[in-house]
Design an enzyme around this catalytic site. Structure first.
Site, PDB file in Angstrom:
ATOM      1  N   ARG A  87      40.406  32.677  28.454  1.00  0.00           N
ATOM      2  CA  ARG A  87      39.670  33.878  28.033  1.00  0.00           C
ATOM      3  C   ARG A  87      39.130  34.658  29.233  1.00  0.00           C
ATOM      4  NH1 ARG A  87      36.402  31.995  22.522  1.00  0.00           N
ATOM      5  NH2 ARG A  87      38.252  32.004  21.197  1.00  0.00           N
ATOM      6  N   LYS A 120      42.557  25.606   3.876  1.00  0.00           N
ATOM      7  CA  LYS A 120      42.003  26.129   2.627  1.00  0.00           C
ATOM      8  C   LYS A 120      42.560  27.489   2.215  1.00  0.00           C
ATOM      9  CE  LYS A 120      37.575  23.717   3.029  1.00  0.00           C
ATOM     10  NZ  LYS A 120      36.107  23.896   3.086  1.00  0.00           N
ATOM     11  N   GLY A 136      43.461  29.052  16.449  1.00  0.00           N
ATOM     12  CA  GLY A 136      43.425  28.011  17.477  1.00  0.00           C
ATOM     13  C   GLY A 136      44.609  27.077  17.509  1.00  0.00           C
ATOM     14  N   GLY A 153      39.103  34.429  14.147  1.00  0.00           N
ATOM     15  CA  GLY A 153      38.359  35.040  13.042  1.00  0.00           C
ATOM     16  C   GLY A 153      38.551  36.535  12.979  1.00  0.00           C
TER      17      GLY A 153
END
Length: 401
Positions: free
Chosen positions: A36, A208, A358, A381
């Site tokens: 990053r 999920k 990820g 996200g």
């Protein structure tokens, strides 16, 4: 792009506030993975090469009490950044006050300064007050007062409304721009969702269905095929009346899965076989089954026929977006499906291939195919929020051209 970019700003002699994403793993005072930090270098170098004074803001981890602060200092990041830039980086161990203001006033053109972890502001006098993560208006106004222009290059936090992104940008109308990394994310994800070259295939994995309902719903109208893998596949199995044994199923989402299946028709591609195990353990007994999964067994990865079926769907794709693993990627014996898909994406030289999340990112890096893909998103996200078709506050706050 409809937003200002760093190249649209006057930089010579300016105090350039920059929101970067230096939320990196640190162990024993050493940065473990500097990806990053490296990703932010092009924008930082552009600012200092054009005579700007780069004042960097980033969060690191979550701070909910005073005891969290010492272990989440950005000092090790300043040291790593200094090595990467091959020049000194001034680290200021506070987030506001005279020490910070004096350090900024003493900067010369081309200097780089890193402010302490913005989330230090979330705890004051022992109280969890969320000044940074709650976008406290006074904090955003104060930070904005420290500079002349603002560059947001932190796509990883673009889905969050924080004082260090939205707060600063709101207080610098007409002077808030996207950095190169942010610009790249907006371009690739935006084009993929709004103007894809077809066939457009989305690959969605993870545990999920509830995490991806918005994405599936949005992409059903845009994608030609949506491949479903990972634990979420078995809620769809249950919706179709296929026995799932002890596999992960969100019982409260079975009706939602039925609605998606009805709406999707043949657009949704589910696994046709699975690697099942007798317990949730890397060393469990395993077998490959098609169709129903017996009681006492749980699906932990897609099977070899599913891998071939997914490759068949992908082989002619011109745009591919992948978010989420095909199985329990953290266990080597159930990582094969994810790795096979990652390896195959590396062969699609005629397609725009975009990876986010990820485990998906880890898979393509482990395989050494990352450089063969078009774009690896830096924000799991944020990229999901984008794929849902929702506005990202961090991007919305950047000034329009």
């Amino acid at each position: 792009m409809a937003k200002l970019t760093v190249e649209d700003l006057p930089l010579e002699g300016k105090k350039v506030l920059m929101r970067v994403d230096f939320n990196v793993p640190i162990k024993d005072g050493v940065v473990g993975d500097d990806n990053r930090i490296v990703a932010a270098l092009p924008t930082i170098k552009y600012v200092i090469d054009h005579g700007g004074r780069a004042i960097l803001f980033s969060h690191l981890g979550r701070i909910k009490k005073e005891e969290d602060k010492p272990g989440l200092s950005l000092r090790p990041v300043a040291e790593r950044l200094s090595n990467l830039l091959n020049k000194p980086v001034t680290f200021v161990p506070v987030t506001e006050g005279k020490q910070l203001e004096d350090a900024i006033d003493n900067m010369k053109n081309g200097d780089v300064l890193l402010v302490q972890n913005t989330r230090y502001e979330d705890v004051k006098d022992g109280e969890y007050v969320k000044r940074e993560s709650g976008n406290d208006p006074e904090l955003g106004k104060y930070w904005a007062s420290l500079g002349d222009v603002f560059v947001n290059d932190a796509f990883g936090t673009a889905h969050r409304k924080h004082a260090s992104n939205v707060g600063i940008a709101t207080n610098m109308p007409g002077k808030a721009a996207a950095g190169y990394l942010m610009e790249k994310e907006i371009k690739f994800l935006g084009d993929a969702v709004d103007n894809p070259e077809r066939p457009f295939v989305a690959i969605l994995g993870g545990a999920k269905v509830s995490d991806k309902i918005g994405v599936i719903d949005n992409l059903l109208d845009k994608a030609d095929k949506i491949i479903i893998g990972g634990g979420m596949a078995y809620t769809f199995y249950a919706a179709k009346g296929i026995k799932v044994g002890n596999s992960l199923v969100e019982k409260d989402k079975i009706d939602v899965a039925k609605q998606i299946l009805d709406k999707a028709g043949d657009k949704l591609v589910l696994p046709i076989d699975n690697v099942v195990a007798d317990k949730f353990n890397n060393d469990a007994d395993t077998k490959v089954v098609e169709g129903d999964i017996d009681d006492g067994w749980m699906a932990l990865d897609i099977g070899p026929k599913s891998v071939e079926e997914f490759k068949n769907v992908l082989k002619n794709a011109k745009t591919v977006v992948w978010n989420g693993p095909m199985g329990v990627f953290e266990m080597p014996n159930f990582a094969k499906g994810t790795l096979e898909i990652g390896k195959f994406l590396g062969t699609l030289t005629d397609a725009t291939t975009i990876v986010g999340g990820g485990d998906s990112t880890a898979a393509v890096k482990e395989l050494g195919v990352a450089d063969k893909l078009t774009h690896i998103s830096t924000g799991g996200g944020a990229s999901l929020t984008y794929l849902e078709g929702n506005e990202l506050p961090g991007i919305a706050a950047i000034s329009d051209k």
